[in-house]
Design a protein around this motif. Structure first.
Motif, PDB file in Angstrom:
ATOM      1  N   ARG A 325      33.983  41.454  37.510  1.00  0.00           N
ATOM      2  CA  ARG A 325      34.119  42.667  38.352  1.00  0.00           C
ATOM      3  C   ARG A 325      35.128  42.341  39.552  1.00  0.00           C
ATOM      4  O   ARG A 325      35.952  43.072  39.838  1.00  0.00           O
ATOM      5  N   GLN A 326      34.727  41.303  40.206  1.00  0.00           N
ATOM      6  CA  GLN A 326      35.492  40.992  41.410  1.00  0.00           C
ATOM      7  C   GLN A 326      36.887  40.618  41.198  1.00  0.00           C
ATOM      8  O   GLN A 326      37.789  40.941  41.938  1.00  0.00           O
ATOM      9  N   GLN A 327      37.141  40.091  39.913  1.00  0.00           N
ATOM     10  CA  GLN A 327      38.545  39.710  39.543  1.00  0.00           C
ATOM     11  C   GLN A 327      39.395  41.008  39.623  1.00  0.00           C
ATOM     12  O   GLN A 327      40.509  40.991  39.937  1.00  0.00           O
ATOM     13  N   ILE A 328      38.639  42.009  39.008  1.00  0.00           N
ATOM     14  CA  ILE A 328      39.318  43.347  38.798  1.00  0.00           C
ATOM     15  C   ILE A 328      39.697  43.935  40.230  1.00  0.00           C
ATOM     16  O   ILE A 328      40.624  44.523  40.417  1.00  0.00           O
ATOM     17  N   ALA A 329      38.771  43.697  41.098  1.00  0.00           N
ATOM     18  CA  ALA A 329      38.686  44.265  42.557  1.00  0.00           C
ATOM     19  C   ALA A 329      39.888  43.536  43.271  1.00  0.00           C
ATOM     20  O   ALA A 329      40.615  44.393  43.931  1.00  0.00           O
ATOM     21  N   VAL A 330      40.190  42.185  43.132  1.00  0.00           N
ATOM     22  CA  VAL A 330      41.001  41.633  43.838  1.00  0.00           C
ATOM     23  C   VAL A 330      42.387  41.932  43.458  1.00  0.00           C
ATOM     24  O   VAL A 330      43.374  42.317  44.238  1.00  0.00           O
ATOM     25  N   HIS A 331      42.706  42.414  42.195  1.00  0.00           N
ATOM     26  CA  HIS A 331      44.002  42.602  41.577  1.00  0.00           C
ATOM     27  C   HIS A 331      44.068  44.208  41.762  1.00  0.00           C
ATOM     28  O   HIS A 331      45.484  44.402  41.296  1.00  0.00           O
ATOM     29  N   GLY A 332      43.356  44.824  42.024  1.00  0.00           N
ATOM     30  CA  GLY A 332      43.505  46.303  42.230  1.00  0.00           C
ATOM     31  C   GLY A 332      43.926  47.032  40.854  1.00  0.00           C
ATOM     32  O   GLY A 332      43.306  46.635  40.052  1.00  0.00           O
ATOM     33  N   HIS A 340      47.168  42.933  32.639  1.00  0.00           N
ATOM     34  CA  HIS A 340      46.451  41.901  33.188  1.00  0.00           C
ATOM     35  C   HIS A 340      45.380  41.165  32.163  1.00  0.00           C
ATOM     36  O   HIS A 340      44.877  42.185  31.330  1.00  0.00           O
ATOM     37  N   ASP A 341      44.903  39.794  32.322  1.00  0.00           N
ATOM     38  CA  ASP A 341      43.891  39.406  31.561  1.00  0.00           C
ATOM     39  C   ASP A 341      42.420  39.811  32.126  1.00  0.00           C
ATOM     40  O   ASP A 341      41.608  39.337  31.461  1.00  0.00           O
ATOM     41  N   ALA A 342      42.276  40.286  33.117  1.00  0.00           N
ATOM     42  CA  ALA A 342      41.249  40.613  33.819  1.00  0.00           C
ATOM     43  C   ALA A 342      39.945  41.335  33.163  1.00  0.00           C
ATOM     44  O   ALA A 342      38.946  41.011  32.780  1.00  0.00           O
ATOM     45  N   PRO A 343      40.655  42.266  32.276  1.00  0.00           N
ATOM     46  CA  PRO A 343      39.824  43.181  31.247  1.00  0.00           C
ATOM     47  C   PRO A 343      39.198  42.343  30.124  1.00  0.00           C
ATOM     48  O   PRO A 343      37.964  42.473  29.576  1.00  0.00           O
ATOM     49  N   LEU A 344      39.910  41.236  29.733  1.00  0.00           N
ATOM     50  CA  LEU A 344      39.376  40.297  28.721  1.00  0.00           C
ATOM     51  C   LEU A 344      38.087  39.489  29.269  1.00  0.00           C
ATOM     52  O   LEU A 344      37.148  39.397  28.779  1.00  0.00           O
ATOM     53  N   THR A 345      38.321  39.041  30.415  1.00  0.00           N
ATOM     54  CA  THR A 345      37.239  38.246  30.956  1.00  0.00           C
ATOM     55  C   THR A 345      35.853  39.269  31.353  1.00  0.00           C
ATOM     56  O   THR A 345      34.815  38.837  31.145  1.00  0.00           O
ATOM     57  N   PHE A 346      36.393  40.528  31.555  1.00  0.00           N
ATOM     58  CA  PHE A 346      35.130  41.462  31.715  1.00  0.00           C
ATOM     59  C   PHE A 346      34.183  41.796  30.560  1.00  0.00           C
ATOM     60  O   PHE A 346      33.146  41.815  30.528  1.00  0.00           O
ATOM     61  N   ARG A 347      35.245  41.752  29.489  1.00  0.00           N
ATOM     62  CA  ARG A 347      34.642  42.238  28.096  1.00  0.00           C
ATOM     63  C   ARG A 347      33.689  40.884  27.947  1.00  0.00           C
ATOM     64  O   ARG A 347      32.685  41.093  27.177  1.00  0.00           O
TER      65      ARG A 347
END
Length: 381
Positions: A325-332, A340-347
């Motif tokens: 969640r924080q990775q998504i927040a940092v990247h806005g 970005h790859d952040a949604p893959l981490t979230f999943r």
């Protein structure tokens, strides 16, 4: 106590990182959202590297290594979201080896694909052997087992078993009429076996729901403690995987916070961003420490395996959820898009919350072990 890695462990870790670097798993995961066939088959990679026999004794064709060695590979897999068949294959090979199966050597070499069907040991909350449900929250009983000499038949359904869709041999855990756990090796193509292979939400995870209707296989010579060991091994492996994923997310987020500027300042200089990144680091370091403890318990403190593995799963699971969640927040804005790859981490984090009992169940197990006097005991001099 020396908590550093041995030369052999460093070689094992580096070799795993090198193997994963040759497979573009992140790129494949992006494509697999639309086309699941885009995900590479990681069984050949695992077989070539010798990981399938990692926990198998040398006399049965394995490496004879320990749980912590397997966790090092899982950690490297987590860094790149590699769908390598560790969660299903490693506990299966371990149980086959301990249970005296004549299939062990073929499984260790990769000639025969095997997967363990998860079964959770009893606790104060669920005083029976249970499995993950195909749907809903209520945990069903483990399959009913009927023993007939050296063979055993199973009837029941196990939901969302890692790697079971590709397996040719299933290591099934059931309970007999007295409630005692029984393990058996059942051919995936045997009569009475229905395997529904699928993936849900996280394309990097291969899962399957397996229905058994009188499916018969060879009984494995295992006691309840040995059977339970497989469950706690997977808790530790998921924790180690989570640590690897957290490491990548933290590295990417920190780099972005340094290079992204707003109002003439790097966004990492703002408290709302930097405090979140520090919390990512804190949770990562806590999780690493507990993974080391879990590895130590498997090798030196077997009476603390349930407690240690559950601690690692609980803390690493919560840590990965926060970090994703924080990775998504940092990247806005870009962090919430497929740019970005952040949604893959979230999943991955959200599926891990629920997989093989889930990290909420692991938290309950920690409390159960402590309240029943089975956790570590401090000695006051």
């Amino acid at each position: 106590m020396n908590l550093g890695l041995s030369d052999e462990q460093e070689f094992l870790r580096d070799a795993a990182a090198d193997a994963f670097s040759r497979v573009k798993t992140i790129e494949a995961a992006r494509e697999a959202i639309e086309d699941e066939s885009a995900m590479p088959d990681m069984w050949p990679t695992a077989a070539e590297a010798g990981w399938l026999g990692l926990l198998v004794s040398e006399e049965n064709g394995g490496a004879g290594l320990g749980a912590y060695d397997a966790m090092l590979i899982a950690q490297e897999a987590g860094k790149v979201l590699a769908g390598v068949p560790l969660l299903g294959a490693l506990p299966a090979s371990m149980l086959l080896d301990m249970g005296g199966s004549d299939k062990t050597e073929a499984v260790a070499s990769g000639e025969l694909k095997a997967a363990w069907l998860p079964a959770c040991p009893p606790s104060s909350i669920e005083p029976r052997w249970t499995v993950d449900p195909v749907e809903g929250m209520a945990r069903p009983d483990a399959p009913a087992a009927t023993v007939d000499g050296d063979s055993v038949s199973f009837t029941g359904t196990v939901g969302w078993a890692p790697d079971a869709g590709e397996a040719e041999l299933l290591v099934v855990i059931g309970v007999d009429s007295d409630g005692n756990p029984v393990a058996g090796a059942v051919e995936a193509g045997a009569a009475g076996v229905t395997v529904n292979a699928d993936w849900r939400y996280d394309a990097t995870r291969r899962l399957a729901s397996v229905t058994l209707d009188g499916a018969t296989g060879a009984k494995l010579d295992l006691d309840a403690e040995q059977i339970a060991r497989a469950y706690y091994l997977v808790q530790a492996l998921i924790a180690a995987e989570s640590v690897g994923t957290m490491e990548t997310a933290l590295e990417v987020s920190l780099e972005y916070a340094k290079e992204r500027y707003t109002f003439g300042r790097a966004i990492g200089s703002y408290q709302a961003v930097k405090h979140g990144i520090v919390e990512m680091l804190r949770r990562l370091e806590n999780s690493k420490s507990l993974c080391i403890y879990a590895g130590f318990a498997f090798s030196d403190k077997p009476e603390e395996i349930a407690y240690a593995a559950s601690c690692a799963r609980s803390v690493a699971g919560g840590g990965l959820d926060f970090t994703a969640r924080q990775q998504i927040a940092v990247h806005g804005g870009i962090g919430a898009t497929w740019e970005h790859d952040a949604p893959l981490t979230f999943r991955r984090a959200q599926l891990n919350r629920r997989l093989v009992g889930g990290h909420g169940s692991a938290t309950d197990r920690v409390a159960d072990e402590l309240l029943n006097g089975r956790g570590p005991v401090a000695t006051v001099a």
